[in-house]
Design an enzyme around this catalytic site. Sequence first.
Site, PDB file in Angstrom:
ATOM      1  N   GLN A 156       2.905  -6.049   1.228  1.00  8.71           N
ATOM      2  CA  GLN A 156       1.567  -5.872   0.652  1.00  8.71           C
ATOM      3  C   GLN A 156       0.874  -7.230   0.525  1.00  8.71           C
ATOM      4  O   GLN A 156       1.431  -8.174  -0.029  1.00  8.71           O
ATOM      5  CB  GLN A 156       1.692  -5.200  -0.739  1.00  8.71           C
ATOM      6  N   LYS A 207       0.893   4.267  -1.742  1.00  8.29           N
ATOM      7  CA  LYS A 207       1.625   4.375  -0.473  1.00  8.29           C
ATOM      8  C   LYS A 207       2.972   5.067  -0.699  1.00  8.29           C
ATOM      9  O   LYS A 207       3.384   5.921   0.084  1.00  8.29           O
ATOM     10  CB  LYS A 207       1.817   2.979   0.150  1.00  8.29           C
ATOM     11  N   ASP A 257       2.118  -2.256   9.797  1.00 10.49           N
ATOM     12  CA  ASP A 257       0.733  -2.676   9.527  1.00 10.49           C
ATOM     13  C   ASP A 257       0.028  -3.143  10.804  1.00 10.49           C
ATOM     14  O   ASP A 257      -1.193  -3.290  10.828  1.00 10.49           O
ATOM     15  CB  ASP A 257       0.722  -3.829   8.508  1.00 10.49           C
TER      16      ASP A 257
END
Length: 285
Positions: free
Chosen positions: A96, A52, A119
């Site tokens: 994460q 990422k 997200d």
Amino acid sequence: MILLDGKKLAQKIKESIKDEISIFVAQGKRPPTLSVILVGDNPASQIYVNKKIKDCQEVGIVSKPFFLPKDITQIELEDVIGSLNGDDEIDGILVQLPLPSHIDTLEIIQCINPNKDVDGFHPENVGKLATGRKGGILPCTPYGIMKILQEYKIDTFGKDVVIVGASNIVGKPMGLLFLWEERSTVTICHRNTKDLKEHTRGADILVVATGVPHLIKRDMIKEGAVVIDVGINRIDGKIVGDVDFEGLRDKVYAITPVPGGVGPMTVAMLLQNTLEVYKRRVGIL
Ligand code: NDP
């Protein structure tokens, strides 16, 4: 058989994001900034986070990584997120997953400012998706899958869609997107589904996200189905999906490969979401 090439599409999306950001920067605006939080030293998570960060650099998004110790407390982690929520220079916040078991993941997600939740996991964004309201942030994997279907002009309107896997990050939001955006008839299967094959064989579009390697075999789909394989499983150093690709390839209308299908699109949509929240924050949208 049409191979749904997510890698190629992700590259195209990344190039358009890069072009857009370079225009903003040339106009004197600051670049978008994404903070990425990794707790602990889970090797798979480290790989995902590094990917990422690399992709952010590639398109001109500034990434601010936070590598936090695995024994961090709930309160300490919430404090980190709180300070990022209040930082005007930070557009997006990504935590994460999975988090260590002593951390309450849902509480942590709820701490993120919903306008920075790239997200799309915060209850406010999930609620907007569930109620068909516009303006929320879409979760990256289902959003990326929709982009693949659009790119290849796969007709989804009113189709019978079966999703195997009912997680909060893939299966459930995927079902809601098909329901609201495409008016599809949606079935979501899970471990307690009585007869999985009976459902999957009826699917015009089958999305599989279980983490069970090669769960879906040739006799479990109908001729001409569109199959989207979300699974990422490591077997003997090789990455395989949840679908027996070789067994299905001459029976499907279209199928995503693993790797090179949904995975690259998930990261591309994270970058897209970061760009969108940035534009809202600096008043471009
Ligand atoms: P979860 O473990 O959170 O959820 C798995 C889901 O699959 C659950 O709903 C579970 O059912 C269901 N399931 C498991 N086994 C079976 C079975 N035998 N039959 C029917 N349903 C079953 O996984 P995630 O959604 O997070 O991820 C799924 C897979 O997708 C993993 O391989 C993951 O690595 C991959 N992934 C890939 C991404 C990408 O970008 N390509 C992004 C995110 C995930 P129940 O609810 O009953 O437990």
